[in-house]
Design a protein around this motif. Structure first.
Motif, PDB file in Angstrom:
ATOM      1  N   ASP A  88      11.109   2.978-106.588  1.00  0.00           N
ATOM      2  CA  ASP A  88      11.731   2.225-107.675  1.00  0.00           C
ATOM      3  C   ASP A  88      13.237   2.438-107.783  1.00  0.00           C
ATOM      4  OD1 ASP A  88       9.307   1.111-108.384  1.00  0.00           O
ATOM      5  OD2 ASP A  88       8.820   2.725-109.773  1.00  0.00           O
ATOM      6  N   TRP A  89      13.879   2.799-106.671  1.00  0.00           N
ATOM      7  CA  TRP A  89      15.343   2.775-106.642  1.00  0.00           C
ATOM      8  C   TRP A  89      15.760   1.518-105.885  1.00  0.00           C
ATOM      9  CZ3 TRP A  89      19.757   4.235-103.306  1.00  0.00           C
ATOM     10  CH2 TRP A  89      20.954   4.272-104.038  1.00  0.00           C
ATOM     11  N   VAL A  90      15.889   1.612-104.576  1.00  0.00           N
ATOM     12  CA  VAL A  90      16.122   0.390-103.800  1.00  0.00           C
ATOM     13  C   VAL A  90      14.794  -0.286-103.497  1.00  0.00           C
ATOM     14  CG1 VAL A  90      16.881  -0.508-101.558  1.00  0.00           C
ATOM     15  CG2 VAL A  90      18.314   1.119-102.801  1.00  0.00           C
ATOM     16  N   MET A 177      20.222  -0.097 -96.183  1.00  0.00           N
ATOM     17  CA  MET A 177      19.992  -0.002 -97.626  1.00  0.00           C
ATOM     18  C   MET A 177      20.659  -1.157 -98.367  1.00  0.00           C
ATOM     19  SD  MET A 177      18.122   2.758 -98.233  1.00  0.00           S
ATOM     20  CE  MET A 177      18.479   3.478 -99.842  1.00  0.00           C
ATOM     21  N   THR A 178      21.807  -1.590 -97.885  1.00  0.00           N
ATOM     22  CA  THR A 178      22.525  -2.686 -98.539  1.00  0.00           C
ATOM     23  C   THR A 178      21.753  -3.996 -98.443  1.00  0.00           C
ATOM     24  OG1 THR A 178      24.658  -1.634 -98.080  1.00  0.00           O
ATOM     25  CG2 THR A 178      24.693  -3.988 -98.572  1.00  0.00           C
ATOM     26  N   VAL A 179      21.060  -4.206 -97.339  1.00  0.00           N
ATOM     27  CA  VAL A 179      20.255  -5.417 -97.173  1.00  0.00           C
ATOM     28  C   VAL A 179      19.266  -5.562 -98.330  1.00  0.00           C
ATOM     29  CG1 VAL A 179      18.456  -6.495 -95.770  1.00  0.00           C
ATOM     30  CG2 VAL A 179      20.496  -5.563 -94.671  1.00  0.00           C
ATOM     31  N   PHE A 180      18.713  -4.425 -98.790  1.00  0.00           N
ATOM     32  CA  PHE A 180      17.684  -4.452 -99.833  1.00  0.00           C
ATOM     33  C   PHE A 180      18.213  -4.041-101.208  1.00  0.00           C
ATOM     34  CE2 PHE A 180      15.557  -3.599 -95.781  1.00  0.00           C
ATOM     35  CZ  PHE A 180      14.611  -4.614 -95.773  1.00  0.00           C
ATOM     36  N   SER A 181      19.499  -3.739-101.294  1.00  0.00           N
ATOM     37  CA  SER A 181      20.082  -3.283-102.553  1.00  0.00           C
ATOM     38  C   SER A 181      19.847  -4.297-103.664  1.00  0.00           C
ATOM     39  CB  SER A 181      21.578  -3.039-102.365  1.00  0.00           C
ATOM     40  OG  SER A 181      22.163  -2.622-103.575  1.00  0.00           O
ATOM     41  N   ARG A 182      19.528  -3.789-104.849  1.00  0.00           N
ATOM     42  CA  ARG A 182      19.190  -4.663-105.977  1.00  0.00           C
ATOM     43  C   ARG A 182      20.399  -5.080-106.801  1.00  0.00           C
ATOM     44  NH1 ARG A 182      13.773  -1.829-108.584  1.00  0.00           N
ATOM     45  NH2 ARG A 182      12.691  -1.396-106.624  1.00  0.00           N
ATOM     46  N   ASN A 183      21.458  -4.286-106.769  1.00  0.00           N
ATOM     47  CA  ASN A 183      22.631  -4.605-107.579  1.00  0.00           C
ATOM     48  C   ASN A 183      23.875  -3.967-106.975  1.00  0.00           C
ATOM     49  OD1 ASN A 183      22.735  -1.796-108.641  1.00  0.00           O
ATOM     50  ND2 ASN A 183      20.857  -2.418-109.726  1.00  0.00           N
ATOM     51  N   TRP A 185      25.850  -1.780-108.272  1.00  0.00           N
ATOM     52  CA  TRP A 185      25.939  -0.346-108.515  1.00  0.00           C
ATOM     53  C   TRP A 185      25.258   0.434-107.395  1.00  0.00           C
ATOM     54  CZ3 TRP A 185      28.325   3.546-110.432  1.00  0.00           C
ATOM     55  CH2 TRP A 185      27.687   4.758-110.627  1.00  0.00           C
ATOM     56  N   GLN A 186      24.091   0.000-106.976  1.00  0.00           N
ATOM     57  CA  GLN A 186      23.413   0.658-105.863  1.00  0.00           C
ATOM     58  C   GLN A 186      24.247   0.558-104.586  1.00  0.00           C
ATOM     59  OE1 GLN A 186      19.527  -1.080-105.522  1.00  0.00           O
ATOM     60  NE2 GLN A 186      18.631   0.263-107.062  1.00  0.00           N
ATOM     61  N   THR A 187      24.805  -0.608-104.356  1.00  0.00           N
ATOM     62  CA  THR A 187      25.633  -0.803-103.160  1.00  0.00           C
ATOM     63  C   THR A 187      26.834   0.132-103.179  1.00  0.00           C
ATOM     64  OG1 THR A 187      24.965  -3.128-103.037  1.00  0.00           O
ATOM     65  CG2 THR A 187      26.942  -2.488-101.819  1.00  0.00           C
ATOM     66  N   LEU A 188      27.445   0.300-104.350  1.00  0.00           N
ATOM     67  CA  LEU A 188      28.590   1.198-104.482  1.00  0.00           C
ATOM     68  C   LEU A 188      28.196   2.637-104.180  1.00  0.00           C
ATOM     69  CD1 LEU A 188      31.527   1.695-105.316  1.00  0.00           C
ATOM     70  CD2 LEU A 188      30.739   1.898-107.689  1.00  0.00           C
ATOM     71  N   VAL A 189      27.055   3.072-104.695  1.00  0.00           N
ATOM     72  CA  VAL A 189      26.584   4.437-104.434  1.00  0.00           C
ATOM     73  C   VAL A 189      26.304   4.632-102.949  1.00  0.00           C
ATOM     74  CG1 VAL A 189      24.693   6.072-104.841  1.00  0.00           C
ATOM     75  CG2 VAL A 189      25.640   4.753-106.744  1.00  0.00           C
ATOM     76  N   ILE A 190      25.638   3.659-102.352  1.00  0.00           N
ATOM     77  CA  ILE A 190      25.277   3.739-100.930  1.00  0.00           C
ATOM     78  C   ILE A 190      26.513   3.899-100.058  1.00  0.00           C
ATOM     79  CG2 ILE A 190      24.385   2.371 -98.995  1.00  0.00           C
ATOM     80  CD1 ILE A 190      22.364   1.179-101.087  1.00  0.00           C
TER      81      ILE A 190
END
Length: 267
Positions: A88-90, A177-183, A185-190
């Motif tokens: 339930d993260w990415v 991970m970016t391909v499946f990133s939900r938002n 913010w997640q992309t920035l963390v990745i």
């Protein structure tokens, strides 16, 4: 567990073409004499910016020395793997096992491409020594911590630093991970983590910047194209899911391990 929406059993020719064009364009720019000159100018500036402060700040020197040790790569790997299989993260809890095996498949593609490209680099005489061996006045961490170099493989130089293997693994993780990133913010963390963990080799002088933003990027993008935008990840993840099902069945009976999303049975 085999969610057909995570990986596709078909070719995405448009994305695959893009993932081949970008590496070839980067390679062409790097081989172009003017492009190579621009890379060297930027890389020398970047190296002095990152490396020079080590001489005047003992604490800074120790931090980057620890980050340049081989065992620290294991710590980085654990962090990246944890984020990959964190339910339930990415990825949804029911997707993390398939996502893990899909990433493993793409990583295998990266290793294969890296092997071929490294042979080509040697044949074409594209290899070069790291900046810590070529730039006068470079601060070598191994000179300050000879014990760490002998015992823990402190990485601050290489006679064949192109392409950046370490960077390519970090970049393929970030791209995947970016391909499946939900938002965003997640992309920035990745990407913040990927860039942060690429820094030790650059600070220590084990790699030029171009080893990463040319060599590392082209390997990672090629691997994403041939691993994800073809049916390979779909079929490989399905195979791994099938052959490892008994193992995960046993792990699911263990008290603590059974709570992990990657171990739980899919819905």
């Amino acid at each position: 567990m085999n969610n057909p929406g995570l990986f596709q059993a078909r070719w995405n020719l448009r994305r695959l073409a893009l993932c081949n064009f970008v590496p070839l364009a980067l390679l062409a720019f790097w081989l172009w004499p003017t492009g190579q000159m621009l890379c060297m100018i930027f890389d020398e500036w970047l190296f002095h910016l990152l490396n020079a402060p080590l001489a005047s700040n003992p604490i800074w020197l120790r931090i980057w020395a620890i980050a340049s040790l081989r065992p620290f790569d294991v710590v980085v790997g654990v962090i990246l793997l944890t984020l990959l299989i964190k339910g339930d993260w990415v990825f949804e809890k029911t997707e993390v096992r398939q996502a893990f095996f899909g990433f493993l498949a793409v990583l295998l593609v990266l290793l294969f491409i890296r092997m071929l490209f490294s042979k080509l680099a040697v044949y074409m005489s594209w290899q070069h020594s790291s900046p810590s061996m070529m730039i006068e006045g470079a601060i070598r961490m191994s000179d300050y911590f000879p014990g760490l170099e002998k015992s823990w493989e402190l990485k601050d130089r290489s006679t064949q630093s192109f392409p950046g293997d370490h960077a390519s693994v970090l970049l393929i993780w970030a791209l995947f991970m970016t391909v499946f990133s939900r938002n965003s913010w997640q992309t920035l963390v990745i990407w913040s983590l990927a860039l942060l963990f690429m820094m030790p080799r650059l600070v220590a002088g084990a790699h030029w910047g171009q080893d990463d933003y040319i060599g590392g990027v082209l390997l990672a993008v090629w691997a994403l194209g041939w691993g994800y935008y073809t049916p390979f990840a779909y079929h490989a993840s399905a195979f791994f899911l099938k052959v490892t099902a008994p193992v995960f069945g046993l792990l699911g009976k263990l008290p603590v391990v059974s709570r992990m999303s990657v171990v739980r049975a899919a819905g």
